[in-house]
Design a protein around this motif. Sequence first.
Motif, PDB file in Angstrom:
ATOM      1  N   ASP A 154      -2.212  17.315  -2.718  1.00 53.30           N
ATOM      2  CA  ASP A 154      -1.481  16.044  -2.897  1.00 53.30           C
ATOM      3  C   ASP A 154      -0.092  16.086  -2.121  1.00 53.30           C
ATOM      4  O   ASP A 154       0.649  15.216  -1.944  1.00 53.30           O
ATOM      5  N   THR A 155       0.336  17.356  -1.880  1.00 57.16           N
ATOM      6  CA  THR A 155       1.593  17.613  -1.176  1.00 57.16           C
ATOM      7  C   THR A 155       1.543  16.966   0.167  1.00 57.16           C
ATOM      8  O   THR A 155       0.637  16.949   0.887  1.00 57.16           O
ATOM      9  N   ALA A 156       2.695  15.980   0.261  1.00 57.62           N
ATOM     10  CA  ALA A 156       2.785  15.124   1.390  1.00 57.62           C
ATOM     11  C   ALA A 156       4.196  14.413   1.433  1.00 57.62           C
ATOM     12  O   ALA A 156       4.588  14.313   0.502  1.00 57.62           O
ATOM     13  N   VAL A 157       4.352  13.643   2.332  1.00 56.52           N
ATOM     14  CA  VAL A 157       5.447  12.697   2.426  1.00 56.52           C
ATOM     15  C   VAL A 157       4.797  11.425   2.177  1.00 56.52           C
ATOM     16  O   VAL A 157       3.820  10.969   2.954  1.00 56.52           O
ATOM     17  N   TYR A 158       5.003  10.710   1.180  1.00 60.48           N
ATOM     18  CA  TYR A 158       4.384   9.430   0.659  1.00 60.48           C
ATOM     19  C   TYR A 158       5.150   8.207   1.151  1.00 60.48           C
ATOM     20  O   TYR A 158       6.527   8.103   1.145  1.00 60.48           O
ATOM     21  N   TYR A 159       4.572   7.218   1.773  1.00 62.38           N
ATOM     22  CA  TYR A 159       5.210   6.128   2.370  1.00 62.38           C
ATOM     23  C   TYR A 159       4.651   4.880   1.632  1.00 62.38           C
ATOM     24  O   TYR A 159       3.338   4.699   1.612  1.00 62.38           O
ATOM     25  N   GLY A 179       0.682  -1.249   0.081  1.00 58.61           N
ATOM     26  CA  GLY A 179       0.021  -0.038  -0.012  1.00 58.61           C
ATOM     27  C   GLY A 179       0.962   1.311   0.104  1.00 58.61           C
ATOM     28  O   GLY A 179       2.067   1.129   0.242  1.00 58.61           O
ATOM     29  N   TRP A 180       0.241   2.235  -0.294  1.00 60.37           N
ATOM     30  CA  TRP A 180       0.662   3.677  -0.317  1.00 60.37           C
ATOM     31  C   TRP A 180      -0.032   4.360   0.628  1.00 60.37           C
ATOM     32  O   TRP A 180      -1.512   4.447   0.776  1.00 60.37           O
ATOM     33  N   PHE A 181       0.657   5.259   1.481  1.00 60.23           N
ATOM     34  CA  PHE A 181      -0.162   6.211   2.663  1.00 60.23           C
ATOM     35  C   PHE A 181       0.682   7.670   2.335  1.00 60.23           C
ATOM     36  O   PHE A 181       1.740   7.609   1.734  1.00 60.23           O
ATOM     37  N   ARG A 182       0.093   8.636   2.895  1.00 58.68           N
ATOM     38  CA  ARG A 182       0.552   9.865   2.720  1.00 58.68           C
ATOM     39  C   ARG A 182       0.337  10.611   4.190  1.00 58.68           C
ATOM     40  O   ARG A 182      -0.726  10.306   4.428  1.00 58.68           O
ATOM     41  N   GLN A 183       1.180  11.602   4.458  1.00 56.72           N
ATOM     42  CA  GLN A 183       1.006  12.519   5.602  1.00 56.72           C
ATOM     43  C   GLN A 183       1.468  13.809   5.118  1.00 56.72           C
ATOM     44  O   GLN A 183       2.629  14.162   4.836  1.00 56.72           O
ATOM     45  N   ALA A 184       0.598  14.537   5.168  1.00 56.16           N
ATOM     46  CA  ALA A 184       0.618  16.271   4.909  1.00 56.16           C
ATOM     47  C   ALA A 184       0.966  16.759   6.243  1.00 56.16           C
ATOM     48  O   ALA A 184       0.540  16.206   7.220  1.00 56.16           O
ATOM     49  N   PRO A 185       1.731  17.975   6.380  1.00 54.44           N
ATOM     50  CA  PRO A 185       2.031  18.661   7.411  1.00 54.44           C
ATOM     51  C   PRO A 185       0.842  18.838   8.212  1.00 54.44           C
ATOM     52  O   PRO A 185      -0.164  19.479   7.775  1.00 54.44           O
ATOM     53  N   GLU A 186       0.786  18.555   9.571  1.00 53.15           N
ATOM     54  CA  GLU A 186      -0.154  18.792  10.737  1.00 53.15           C
ATOM     55  C   GLU A 186      -1.405  17.859  10.289  1.00 53.15           C
ATOM     56  O   GLU A 186      -2.707  18.043  11.131  1.00 53.15           O
ATOM     57  N   ASN A 187      -1.092  16.843   9.624  1.00 57.68           N
ATOM     58  CA  ASN A 187      -2.340  16.019   9.429  1.00 57.68           C
ATOM     59  C   ASN A 187      -1.830  14.557   9.660  1.00 57.68           C
ATOM     60  O   ASN A 187      -0.686  14.312   9.712  1.00 57.68           O
ATOM     61  N   GLU A 188      -2.872  13.599  10.012  1.00 56.65           N
ATOM     62  CA  GLU A 188      -2.471  12.338  10.098  1.00 56.65           C
ATOM     63  C   GLU A 188      -2.215  11.631   8.867  1.00 56.65           C
ATOM     64  O   GLU A 188      -2.600  11.890   7.819  1.00 56.65           O
ATOM     65  N   ARG A 189      -1.567  10.337   9.091  1.00 57.45           N
ATOM     66  CA  ARG A 189      -1.254   9.658   7.941  1.00 57.45           C
ATOM     67  C   ARG A 189      -2.608   9.029   7.347  1.00 57.45           C
ATOM     68  O   ARG A 189      -3.332   8.720   8.227  1.00 57.45           O
ATOM     69  N   GLU A 190      -2.615   8.996   6.103  1.00 60.14           N
ATOM     70  CA  GLU A 190      -4.098   8.572   5.524  1.00 60.14           C
ATOM     71  C   GLU A 190      -3.748   7.561   4.293  1.00 60.14           C
ATOM     72  O   GLU A 190      -2.623   7.547   3.602  1.00 60.14           O
ATOM     73  N   TRP A 192       6.825  -0.253   7.162  1.00 62.65           N
ATOM     74  CA  TRP A 192       6.691   0.804   6.797  1.00 62.65           C
ATOM     75  C   TRP A 192       8.215   1.292   6.202  1.00 62.65           C
ATOM     76  O   TRP A 192       9.020   1.032   6.656  1.00 62.65           O
ATOM     77  N   GLY A 193       7.990   1.927   5.125  1.00 66.05           N
ATOM     78  CA  GLY A 193       9.148   2.567   4.590  1.00 66.05           C
ATOM     79  C   GLY A 193       9.417   4.072   5.174  1.00 66.05           C
ATOM     80  O   GLY A 193       8.605   4.466   5.957  1.00 66.05           O
ATOM     81  N   GLN A 194      10.499   4.512   4.504  1.00 69.85           N
ATOM     82  CA  GLN A 194      10.915   5.735   5.261  1.00 69.85           C
ATOM     83  C   GLN A 194      10.133   7.112   4.686  1.00 69.85           C
ATOM     84  O   GLN A 194      10.417   8.194   5.212  1.00 69.85           O
ATOM     85  N   GLY A 195       9.489   6.685   3.310  1.00 66.70           N
ATOM     86  CA  GLY A 195       8.858   8.168   2.906  1.00 66.70           C
ATOM     87  C   GLY A 195       9.667   8.866   2.033  1.00 66.70           C
ATOM     88  O   GLY A 195      10.944   9.154   2.104  1.00 66.70           O
ATOM     89  N   THR A 196       8.900   9.637   1.115  1.00 68.26           N
ATOM     90  CA  THR A 196       9.508  10.192  -0.065  1.00 68.26           C
ATOM     91  C   THR A 196       8.389  11.476  -0.248  1.00 68.26           C
ATOM     92  O   THR A 196       7.263  11.285  -0.345  1.00 68.26           O
TER      93      THR A 196
END
Length: 119
Positions: free
Chosen positions: A89-94, A34-45, A109-113
């Motif tokens: 869509d700006t976020a760190v993607y995991y 799977g892919w998840f993302r986390q934007a600043p001040e948001n929870e991972r989704e 989990w990976g380290q994110g990009t």
Amino acid sequence: VQLQASGGGLVQAGGSLRLSCVASGRTFSNYAMGWFRQAPENEREFVAGISWSGDTTYYADSVKGRFTISRDNAKNTVYLQMNKLKPEDTAVYYCAQSGQAAPGAYDQWGQGTLVTVSS
């Protein structure tokens, strides 16, 4: 298990990026990804998930029709093709690996990009 994500960067709104995640440590083809993302001040989704075979995929409503998840079991790699990118869509993607064949129950989990979409 190691998950190494890459492919993030800066892109203008409307543009495209392709993320990759190479997995090692256990038999890749046995597990959903799977892919998840986390934007600043948001929870991972959750963004997208794919079954062990690639036959079944799931997407968050916010990315349906724009993002495509795929996998190459011979290369131990999962991809996320992102088209028509939006500033939101700006976020760190995991990338994440499930503990089962079907998407869900992600336990690795990976380290994110970082993906940055400018308006």
